[in-house]
Design a protein around this motif. Structure first.
Motif, PDB file in Angstrom:
ATOM      1  N   GLY A 123       0.810  -1.212   0.000  1.00  0.00           N
ATOM      2  CA  GLY A 123       0.000   0.000   0.000  1.00  0.00           C
ATOM      3  C   GLY A 123       0.844   1.262   0.000  1.00  0.00           C
ATOM      4  O   GLY A 123       0.324   2.354  -0.271  1.00  0.00           O
ATOM      5  N   THR A 126       0.537   3.599  -2.945  1.00  0.00           N
ATOM      6  CA  THR A 126      -0.656   4.414  -3.187  1.00  0.00           C
ATOM      7  C   THR A 126      -0.383   5.895  -2.961  1.00  0.00           C
ATOM      8  O   THR A 126      -1.188   6.745  -3.371  1.00  0.00           O
ATOM      9  N   VAL A 235      -6.205  -0.096  -5.672  1.00  0.00           N
ATOM     10  CA  VAL A 235      -5.727   0.174  -4.315  1.00  0.00           C
ATOM     11  C   VAL A 235      -5.784  -1.121  -3.515  1.00  0.00           C
ATOM     12  O   VAL A 235      -6.839  -1.756  -3.425  1.00  0.00           O
ATOM     13  N   ILE A 295     -13.105  -1.990   2.475  1.00  0.00           N
ATOM     14  CA  ILE A 295     -11.687  -2.216   2.729  1.00  0.00           C
ATOM     15  C   ILE A 295     -11.538  -3.353   3.733  1.00  0.00           C
ATOM     16  O   ILE A 295     -12.128  -3.316   4.811  1.00  0.00           O
ATOM     17  N   ALA A 334      -6.827   4.741   2.974  1.00  0.00           N
ATOM     18  CA  ALA A 334      -7.159   4.381   1.594  1.00  0.00           C
ATOM     19  C   ALA A 334      -8.020   5.429   0.905  1.00  0.00           C
ATOM     20  O   ALA A 334      -8.059   5.487  -0.332  1.00  0.00           O
TER      21      ALA A 334
END
Length: 362
Positions: A123, A126, A235, A295, A334
């Motif tokens: 992650g 991102t 993502v 998520i 996120a």
């Protein structure tokens, strides 16, 4: 990124590499970019709460090309971030962390992938969507109207409560953007308990796309839902994408979800917006587009978990115990890369509309 017809975004690097970055093609010259807005977003994307990872990276941007000062020059935008603050010992080679991309990565690439920190599947990358997305937002806002914002609508079983989606704008500067204060305090209390237990929990994000001036989208493979979902799944940890009331349709009768349509000031509006502002793959302009993204909980649990280890070209039984700096909740982090990707998409759609209509670009 084959959902983009005009822009081209190419991310590169991996979590514990010397640098990560991206190249963004086809941004025209003459757009002044406020880089302080990018710095502010990077703070929000880092989480900065007691429930997010304690790894703090020095996100200092190096502009390799594409700008004269802070103004785009029409060439390829190339931005890079040097990386530091590694703890590679937390990622022994060959150990498969259940729920992460490790298993499929070892199956596909063998020993040749950069496993430390999750490599290119982390992650961490991102952050690039946040930077590129903010550039896209500023360029788009010089060409068309579009406003994208969102909130953490659920933390595990705890739901945020709003009476009007406009309330969400008031919490856009929060690292934990939850509107209802009671729900927020309950969520923070639960996350504190999970952090002590070395556990994690999933969540939901509601994202709104407002003030659109065009019927973006098309039929078949160019549907707006298809393009949005494609990017949302870029993502890590995103496991579901819904529009409007989404999966709730399965429990409803048709008579319960007939869209209410009214005319106000010559414009069609939908107070109910069950379909989330999209019909037939095209934005209907009667209400904001509403997206709900699920998520999953982070898979890094601070406890022994049965797993496997990749050694000498095969998998053998093992028990993993993840150490290091990890999140007990990641939905709040996120949100910002998801919004960034949406701005990239809508800039691409606006550029396509201008090309189709032979409108002179700035």
């Amino acid at each position: 990124m084959n959902v983009l017809n005009n822009l081209k975004l190419t991310p590169y690097g991996f979590s514990h590499g010397e640098a990560i970055g991206f190249k963004l093609d086809n941004i025209s010259a003459g757009h002044q970019i406020d880089f302080t807005k990018i710095d502010q977003l990077l703070v929000k994307r880092s989480g900065s709460t007691a429930y997010n990872t304690t790894r703090v990276s020095n996100d200092k941007l190096t502009i390799k090309s594409g700008f004269v000062g802070d103004v785009t020059d029409g060439t390829q935008i190339w931005i890079e971030l040097k990386q530091d603050n590694f703890r590679k010992k937390d990622y022994p080679k060959g150990v498969v962390r259940p729920g992460h991309a490790d298993l499929s990565a070892y199956q596909k690439y063998g020993d040749s992938w950069n496993h430390s920190g999750g490599g290119q599947f982390s992650g961490r990358l991102t952050v690039l969507y946040v930077i590129a997305g903010e550039i896209a937002r500023q360029v788009l806002n010089s060409l068309a109207t579009c406003e994208i914002f969102g909130h953490v609508s659920a933390v595990g079983p705890i739901s945020d409560h709003i009476s009007d989606y406009q309330q969400i704008k008031a919490v856009q500067d929060d690292v934990m953007p939850i509107v209802d204060n009671d729900a927020k305090q309950q969520a923070l209390s639960m996350l504190s308990e999970l952090k002590r237990a070395g556990d994690s929990v999933g969540g939901k994000l509601d994202i709104y796309i407002d003030r659109l001036g065009r019927n973006y989208g098309d039929d078949f493979f160019a549907s707006l839902e298809s393009k949005i979902a494609f990017l949302m799944f870029s993502v890590p940890a995103v496991k579901a994408v819904e529009f409007g009331i989404g999966t709730e349709f399965a429990r409803k009768r048709g008579s319960e979800v007939v869209e209410t349509l009214i005319v106000t000031g010559g414009h069609v509006q939908s107070p109910t917006n069950y379909n989330g502002g999209i019909n037939g793959g095209i934005a209907n302009l009667s209400a904001p587009i509403r997206i709900r993204v699920t998520i999953k909980p982070t898979s890094s649990l601070l406890r022994p978990v049965p797993s496997v280890k990749f050694a000498d070209g095969q998998f053998v039984p093992a028990v993993t115990e993840v150490t290091g700096r990890h999140d007990s909740f990641i939905a709040n982090r996120a949100l910002w890369p998801l919004i960034g990707l949406l701005y990239i998409l809508f800039l691409d759609l606006e550029l396509e509309e201008k090309c189709l209509n032979n409108i002179e670009m700035k």
